[in-house]
Design a protein around this motif. Structure first.
Motif, short mmCIF file in Angstrom:
data_model
loop_
_atom_site.label_atom_id
_atom_site.label_comp_id
_atom_site.label_asym_id
_atom_site.label_seq_id
_atom_site.Cartn_x
_atom_site.Cartn_y
_atom_site.Cartn_z
N PRO A 50 36.45 49.09 22.32
CA PRO A 50 36.41 48.86 20.87
C PRO A 50 36.52 47.38 20.50
CG PRO A 50 38.62 49.44 21.51
CD PRO A 50 37.80 49.50 22.77
N LYS A 51 36.33 47.15 19.20
CA LYS A 51 36.67 45.86 18.60
C LYS A 51 38.02 46.01 17.91
CE LYS A 51 31.88 44.47 17.63
NZ LYS A 51 30.92 44.08 16.57
N ILE A 52 38.98 45.14 18.24
CA ILE A 52 40.33 45.27 17.68
C ILE A 52 40.83 43.90 17.24
CG2 ILE A 52 40.89 47.28 19.11
CD1 ILE A 52 42.51 45.42 20.94
N MET A 53 41.85 43.92 16.38
CA MET A 53 42.53 42.69 15.99
C MET A 53 43.56 42.37 17.07
SD MET A 53 41.10 41.73 13.19
CE MET A 53 42.27 40.46 12.67
N ALA A 54 43.41 41.24 17.75
CA ALA A 54 44.29 40.92 18.89
C ALA A 54 44.38 39.42 19.06
CB ALA A 54 43.75 41.58 20.16
N TYR A 55 45.33 39.01 19.93
CA TYR A 55 45.47 37.61 20.33
C TYR A 55 44.45 37.37 21.45
CZ TYR A 55 49.82 37.97 17.70
OH TYR A 55 50.75 38.18 16.73
N GLU A 56 43.39 36.65 21.16
CA GLU A 56 42.24 36.60 22.06
C GLU A 56 42.58 35.99 23.42
OE1 GLU A 56 37.56 35.09 21.99
OE2 GLU A 56 38.93 34.64 20.32
N VAL A 57 43.24 34.85 23.44
CA VAL A 57 43.55 34.18 24.71
C VAL A 57 44.44 35.05 25.57
CG1 VAL A 57 44.62 32.16 25.76
CG2 VAL A 57 43.26 31.89 23.68
N GLU A 58 45.50 35.60 24.97
CA GLU A 58 46.44 36.43 25.73
C GLU A 58 45.78 37.71 26.23
OE1 GLU A 58 47.10 34.80 23.06
OE2 GLU A 58 48.90 33.60 23.41
N LEU A 59 44.92 38.33 25.38
CA LEU A 59 44.28 39.58 25.80
C LEU A 59 43.32 39.33 26.97
CD1 LEU A 59 44.01 42.58 25.21
CD2 LEU A 59 42.16 42.07 23.61
N ARG A 60 42.65 38.18 26.94
CA ARG A 60 41.77 37.86 28.06
C ARG A 60 42.58 37.68 29.35
NH1 ARG A 60 37.50 32.76 28.31
NH2 ARG A 60 36.99 32.95 30.52
N LEU A 61 43.74 37.02 29.25
CA LEU A 61 44.61 36.86 30.42
C LEU A 61 45.08 38.22 30.94
CD1 LEU A 61 46.21 35.01 32.33
CD2 LEU A 61 48.03 34.92 30.61
N LEU A 62 45.34 39.17 30.02
CA LEU A 62 45.77 40.52 30.42
C LEU A 62 44.69 41.20 31.25
CD1 LEU A 62 47.59 43.04 30.22
CD2 LEU A 62 46.53 43.53 28.02
N PHE A 63 43.44 41.22 30.75
CA PHE A 63 42.36 41.84 31.52
C PHE A 63 42.13 41.12 32.85
CE2 PHE A 63 40.91 43.65 27.39
CZ PHE A 63 40.79 44.97 27.79
N GLN A 64 42.23 39.79 32.84
CA GLN A 64 41.98 39.02 34.06
C GLN A 64 43.03 39.33 35.13
OE1 GLN A 64 40.88 34.96 33.41
NE2 GLN A 64 41.75 34.25 35.34
N ASN A 65 44.31 39.43 34.72
CA ASN A 65 45.37 39.72 35.70
C ASN A 65 45.19 41.10 36.31
OD1 ASN A 65 46.61 37.25 35.38
ND2 ASN A 65 48.18 37.99 33.97
N LEU A 66 44.89 42.12 35.47
CA LEU A 66 44.80 43.48 35.99
C LEU A 66 43.56 43.67 36.84
CD1 LEU A 66 45.96 45.49 32.84
CD2 LEU A 66 47.28 44.93 34.88
N ILE A 67 42.41 43.11 36.42
CA ILE A 67 41.20 43.25 37.24
C ILE A 67 41.33 42.45 38.52
CG2 ILE A 67 38.71 42.82 37.29
CD1 ILE A 67 38.68 43.25 34.26
#
Length: 631
Positions: free
Chosen positions: A515-532
């Motif tokens: 989806p498209k959501i309201m989020a903290y973009e930099v932090e959310l990208r770090l979240l996906f990067q760490n888990l992947i």
């Protein structure tokens, strides 16, 4: 063929000779007629040619057929046909004449019958005119009487009020269907005394009472009314009135039973509603004031107002101006609010301070509306005041905690910054010293000493990375705002950044609808990067990595899942997997500082969500995280 048709039998012609290609040949000719069995009676022929050797020696030369002789034969045949046709037409004409005579005879009979019917009709019409003349006056009188009777019956049947007509002897003369419905009277009851049926009328139905009341009405000429209850429990208004004729004499009684059940239920509901409102008004945990719109004098208050303002009874408040319950500064504000109230007709959620009897201030949220009468005229102003003393105290406590928390966060950030800076300097010295020892004195040291120097280098590097990771962890969520993020595009960017590792591990990454959501973009990208990145790092040696990323909505949240087929995590390690610097126990050594999942948890908490893992050793792991959406 003519002969075959005429005789209606086969015709045979023998030893006919003809010439073909210069050669004489012979044949016999057989003609058979066939009549069709239809309306046209058509005739068809079958012509058979039987070829044979000609017998010239036996042949007899005949005179050649000329056109004139043939014409004669043809004319003769036509004459025969005409003669035959004439005979048939003569026969048909005779039959038609016979039929015409029969039809003419039948027509004469019909004319005679018609004359007789016409004569009979004239006689009947004459009789009918005589009957109409005789009955004209009777019909008119009957119509007038029927119309009058119909009007009366329609009036009595259409009225929804049970009515009984009694004569001067109190015998039943007539009753409306409403009585029959509610009190079980039948037509055969007409003529019977009313005292035989008094037990049918309600619970307050004494036989003597009804008869006495009817007699009293006949004597006085005044009607009587009272409420009764039927056997079915319905409420009625019983009205006994005198029946007065055109000479103004009392000839009987009219008893009506008006169904007031709806009115009675409405009264009961009104009483119950008033009781509930009074209970609500009195027991409501907020303060209520009813104020005169012209004088601002308090007309009514509830018990909670008396209690909150520390008065002993309502009488101490009723009759006082509402403004006396405010302190001086609040009174000025109340005057300004009163102007707004007069313009808009209401006040909503206004903060105000009231004074108790002892002079203590009580902060309240004030709401005010007007009460209108049937003509939309203002009769009262209603004030509702909610005591927010506890809320104010809680706000004050939260404000203090917020100040303390901001101070603690600032001190913590300063501490982390100082620690990272102060620790990096001695680490650099240690790293520099170990490098000097290795380069200058490496040849003079034995194998064990060089191994210790290597340990020092690795430990220094690891501690430096951990300090840097700790500093990054403390800075997550600072100086950032939420924005609309397309998570599918973000995952594709992360896949591109990790492209070399994906290619080296021969990994497959499947991305579903995100989806498209309201989020903290930099932090959310770090979240996906760490888990992947973890899914690629902790891959199984027995198979290529395969990662599936999906999401689904749940109430006000989006739940994301990242599933891999790696080495998995034991149930014991799952308990502390998100603790900073904690690393799961594995068979192989993997690079890292142990802060990636701690970063992930902090980012998820920043989005008001939660994160958890479902894993089975040797099979793989699925990390779930739930992020709150904003409208």
């Amino acid at each position: 063929m003519k002969t075959a048709e005429k005789d209606n039998k086969p015709s045979f012609y023998k030893d006919a000779v003809f010439e073909m290609n210069g050669e004489e040949r012979g044949l016999d000719i057989l003609v058979k007629p066939f009549r069709q069995h239809n309306l046209d009676n058509e005739v068809t022929f079958v012509v058979t040619f039987i070829e044979k050797e000609p017998k010239i020696q036996d042949a007899v030369e005949v005179e050649k057929v000329t056109l004139t002789s043939r014409t004669k034969i043809y004319i003769q045949e036509l004459e025969e046909e005409l003669k035959k046709t004439k005979e048939e037409l003569q026969t048909s004409l005779e039959e038609i004449e016979t039929s015409n005579e029969e039809l003419q005879a039948a027509n004469e009979e019909l004319l005679a019958s018609n004359e007789e019917l016409q004569s009979t009709n004239e006689e009947l019409q004459s009789v009918n005119e005589e009957i109409n003349t005789v009955n004209a006056e009777n019909v008119q009188k009957m119509d007038d009487l029927a119309a009058l009777n119909a009007d009366m019956n329609n009036l009595l049947e259409s009225i929804d009020i049970g009515t009984i007509f009694l004569d001067s002897s109190l015998r039943i003369r007539k009753f409306t269907p409403a009585i029959k419905k509610h009190f079980s009277l039948i037509n055969s009851d007409i003529g019977r005394p009313i005292d035989n049926f008094t037990t049918n009328f309600g619970t307050n139905r004494g036989r003597k009472g009804l008869v006495d009341r009817c007699k009293k009405v006949i004597e006085t000429g005044k009607k009587l009314e009272r409420h009764i209850i039927s056997k079915e429990g319905r409420h009625y208004l019983q009205r006994i009135s005198p029946f007065i004729n055109s000479q103004q004499d009392i000839e009987g009684i009219v008893i009506t039973f008006v169904d007031v059940e709806t009115l009675h239920k409405a009264q009961e509901k009104l009483i119950a509603s008033e009781k509930r409102f009074k209970t609500f008004y009195e027991k409501d945990p907020v303060m209520h004031f009813t104020v005169d719109p012209n004088t601002s004098i308090i007309k009514e208050v509830n018990e909670k107002a008396v209690e909150k303002l520390e008065y002993s009874s309502k009488d101490e408040l009723i009759g006082r101006p509402i403004f006396e319950l405010y302190e001086d500064e609040a009174q000025l504000k109340a005057v300004r609010l009163n102007k707004i109230f007069l313009e808009n007709g209401e006040l909503n959620n206004v903060e105000q301070e009231m004074l108790t009897k002892t002079g203590k201030k009580v902060p309240v949220i004030l709401n005010s509306t007007v009460e209108l009468d049937e003509e939309d005229q203002v009769v009262n102003n209603r004030y509702t005041c909610v005591d927010i003393s506890e809320l104010k105290e809680a706000q004050e406590r939260l404000k203090k905690k917020k100040v303390a928390l901001e101070r603690a966060n600032k001190d913590l950030e300063q501490f982390v910054s100082i620690c990272s800076h102060d620790l990096q300097e001695p680490l650099s010295t240690i790293k520099f010293g170990s490098d000097i020892l290795g380069k200058i004195y490496g040849k003079k040291l034995d194998e064990k000493a060089r191994e210790y120097i290597t340990y020092i280098d690795k430990a220094s590097d690891r501690l430096s990375n951990q300090i840097k990771a700790l500093l990054d962890h403390s800075r997550i969520g600072q100086n950032s705002e939420r924005s609309l993020v397309n998570t599918k595009e973000m995952v594709e960017v992360v896949k591109y950044d990790l492209g070399k590792r994906v290619k080296d591990t021969n990994a497959k990454i499947h991305v579903g609808n995100l989806p498209k959501i309201m989020a903290y973009e930099v932090e959310l990208r770090l979240l996906f990067q760490n888990l992947i990145s973890n899914a690629l790092k902790y891959k199984s040696d027995e198979r290529d990595p395969e990662i599936r990323i999906s999401a689904y909505p749940e109430d006000k949240y989006w739940v994301f899942s990242i599933m891999d087929n790696g080495i998995g995590i034991t149930e014991e390690d799952q308990k502390n997997i998100f603790t900073i610097f904690n690393r799961a126990r594995t068979k192989n050594k993997y690079e890292g500082t142990g802060v990636g999942l701690a970063h992930a948890e902090k980012i998820v908490i920043l989005h008001e969500g939660s994160i958890w893992v479902d894993s089975q050793p040797g099979v793989g792991s699925t990390f779930y995280f739930k992020l709150k959406t904003e409208e």
